[in-house]
Scaffold this motif. Structure first.
Motif, PDB file in Angstrom:
ATOM      1  N   HIS A  98      15.764 -15.477 -22.684  1.00  0.00           N
ATOM      2  CA  HIS A  98      15.274 -15.884 -21.371  1.00  0.00           C
ATOM      3  C   HIS A  98      14.882 -17.371 -21.440  1.00  0.00           C
ATOM      4  N   SER A 100      12.297 -18.900 -20.791  1.00  0.00           N
ATOM      5  CA  SER A 100      10.955 -19.202 -21.314  1.00  0.00           C
ATOM      6  C   SER A 100      10.953 -19.324 -22.836  1.00  0.00           C
ATOM      7  N   MET A 145      14.940 -11.626 -28.649  1.00  0.00           N
ATOM      8  CA  MET A 145      14.471 -10.718 -27.596  1.00  0.00           C
ATOM      9  C   MET A 145      14.820  -9.260 -27.920  1.00  0.00           C
ATOM     10  N   VAL A 178       9.822  -8.243 -22.809  1.00  0.00           N
ATOM     11  CA  VAL A 178       9.514  -8.135 -21.375  1.00  0.00           C
ATOM     12  C   VAL A 178      10.423  -7.117 -20.686  1.00  0.00           C
ATOM     13  N   SER A 199       5.245  -8.105 -19.998  1.00  0.00           N
ATOM     14  CA  SER A 199       4.872  -8.655 -18.687  1.00  0.00           C
ATOM     15  C   SER A 199       4.598  -7.517 -17.704  1.00  0.00           C
ATOM     16  N   CYS A 326      15.401 -15.969 -12.650  1.00  0.00           N
ATOM     17  CA  CYS A 326      14.821 -17.305 -12.709  1.00  0.00           C
ATOM     18  C   CYS A 326      15.883 -18.380 -12.534  1.00  0.00           C
TER      19      CYS A 326
HETATM   20  N1  PLP Z   1      11.392 -12.705 -20.687  1.00  0.00           N
HETATM   21  C1  PLP Z   1      12.335 -11.995 -20.063  1.00  0.00           C
HETATM   22  C2  PLP Z   1      13.377 -11.312 -20.872  1.00  0.00           C
HETATM   23  C3  PLP Z   1      12.326 -11.898 -18.666  1.00  0.00           C
HETATM   24  O1  PLP Z   1      13.282 -11.199 -18.056  1.00  0.00           O
HETATM   25  C4  PLP Z   1      11.318 -12.567 -17.939  1.00  0.00           C
HETATM   26  C5  PLP Z   1      11.305 -12.537 -16.463  1.00  0.00           C
HETATM   27  O2  PLP Z   1      12.343 -12.577 -15.819  1.00  0.00           O
HETATM   28  C6  PLP Z   1      10.341 -13.284 -18.660  1.00  0.00           C
HETATM   29  C7  PLP Z   1      10.406 -13.327 -20.030  1.00  0.00           C
HETATM   30  C8  PLP Z   1       9.238 -14.017 -17.957  1.00  0.00           C
HETATM   31  O3  PLP Z   1       8.199 -13.154 -17.605  1.00  0.00           O
HETATM   32  P1  PLP Z   1       7.193 -13.566 -16.437  1.00  0.00           P
HETATM   33  O4  PLP Z   1       7.970 -13.487 -15.161  1.00  0.00           O
HETATM   34  O5  PLP Z   1       6.091 -12.556 -16.514  1.00  0.00           O
HETATM   35  O6  PLP Z   1       6.718 -14.939 -16.723  1.00  0.00           O
END
Ligand code: PLP
Length: 384
Positions: A98, A100, A145, A178, A199, A326
């Motif tokens: 992701h 992030s 992940m 997540v 999350s 995102c």
């Molecule tokens: N990691 C993954 C795999 C995600 O799908 C997402 C959200 O789309 C996130 C992290 C980010 O989480 P948050 O929306 O709570 O910041």
């Protein structure tokens, strides 16, 4: 009819969570205060911590650090580790993470860190052997992940963690769980990862709340400065009501009922696959549903834009997405599908259907009925 099939972007908040949230909102004390008001708020937080720890199979409640969501938890995991071990300049992650995780690794790469980017196969699974072969004496962190948000591909994480720990016991292992949490069985002790991100809003909880599991004994630095909250790892007055909501949502996904829900969701996905594959013309399944989260299906309708399918399905009351939520709005092909070796035209035609326990057979039948004519219409006018 309205059908919501974008549960990897976010989920409908459950009735029980709304009730828990509303109750907790009225408990207004500062959880750090020692008087009754403060203690009441503290009690709510600690109950939620117990629930989250229980739901992810953590041994100790204090291993749960509440954050403002998955993004922040991922950032704390990566930066907190690198700050703790400043002399180690090598880090490993996959190309399908992701944003992030992806973007913070890119940031450190620009800052001079050596990053090993791990590839994924056409099934969306990362290459374990490549991870192991990249490990070095100065590898500070491996972040892989648990399941991918776009394809649902479940990574062979237990095996990866076990092998990484054997070769490089001092390397910190982080996983972004997540998407995995709430859709499959997550057990922190069995997994043995050092850091795990979850999350709230992907599990029928509130947005803007998440947690980082920090295994007992694992040391990371704070990246935000403040007081002693959340063991100093994430300072700031706690978001009491949302923490309560996350606790309730986490408890729900760890109930026996959750297993029954997964099976029903998988049946619905099978029905959807059958229906979509019947659409004339080339329909490609991206990734491998039998190695993926039971709720996720990523398909490409060859020679048409995924975005156009999404817009037309939306007019028919059906909500789906292309790639990561995102990145919606961006027209480049998904970095995940590209990393899996999928050609740009196929990747551009991709549509992600992600289901939840609230979906029904009637809804899926409606989606199948609508999708056929929409795809045909778009193909008829497609310049591709
Ligand atoms: N990691 C993954 C795999 C995600 O799908 C997402 C959200 O789309 C996130 C992290 C980010 O989480 P948050 O929306 O709570 O910041």
């Amino acid at each position: 009819m309205k059908v919501y099939l974008d549960n990897n972007a976010t989920t409908r908040i459950s009735k029980e969570v709304i009730e828990e949230l509303s109750y907790a909102l009225k408990i207004f004390g500062n959880p750090s205060s020692i008087h009754r008001y403060g203690r009441d708020a503290r009690e709510i937080i600690e109950k939620a911590r117990r629930r989250v720890a229980g739901a992810i199979g953590a041994r100790r409640e204090k291993e749960i650090i509440f954050t403002s969501g998955g993004t922040e938890a991922n950032n704390i995991a990566v930066s907190g580790t690198l700050k703790k071990y400043p002399s180690k300049k090598h880090i490993i992650t996959s190309r399908i993470e992701h944003h992030s995780v992806l973007n913070i690794f890119r940031y450190y790469e620009e800052k001079g860190y050596d990053v090993s980017w791990i590839d994924a196969g056409s099934d969306g699974i990362v290459d374990t052997e490549q991870i192991l072969s990249e490990l070095r004496e100065d590898t500070a962190l491996v972040s892989i992940m648990a399941a991918n948000n776009e394809t649902g591909a479940i990574q062979p994480l237990r095996n990866i963690v076990k092998k990484v720990k054997k070769i490089s016991p001092r390397t910190v292992f982080h996983t972004d769980a997540v998407q995995f949490f709430g859709k499959d069985h997550l057990n922190a002790v069995e997994l043995d990862a050092d850091l795990i991100t979850i999350s709230g809003h992907k599990i029928h909880g509130p947005k803007g709340i998440g947690a980082l599991y920090v295994k007992n004994g694992v040391k990371i630095d704070n990246i935000v400065f403040g007081g002693h909250h959340e063991r100093g790892i994430r300072p700031g007055t706690e978001n009491v009501s949302f923490i309560a909501g996350l606790g309730k949502a986490a408890e729900a996904v760890s109930h026996q009922q959750a297993g029954k829900d997964y099976r029903r969701i998988e049946e619905l996905r099978e029905m959807l696959i059958g229906g979509l594959l019947n659409i004339p013309g080339e329909v490609i399944i991206n990734g491998s549903p039998d190695k993926s989260l039971v709720n996720t299906l990523n398909v490409s309708f060859k020679n048409i834009e995924g975005e156009s399918v999404i817009m037309m399905l939306d007019s028919a009351g059906i909500a789906v997405s292309s790639g990561s939520a995102c990145t919606s709005g961006a027209i480049e092909p998904s970095h995940v599908l590209t990393a899996m070796g999928i050609d740009p035209v196929t990747a551009q035609g991709s549509v992600r259907f992600s289901l939840s326990k609230y979906n029904t057979k009637e809804e899926i039948a409606y989606v199948i009925k609508q999708a056929g004519p929409i795809v045909k219409k778009l193909r008829d006018i497609s310049p591709l």
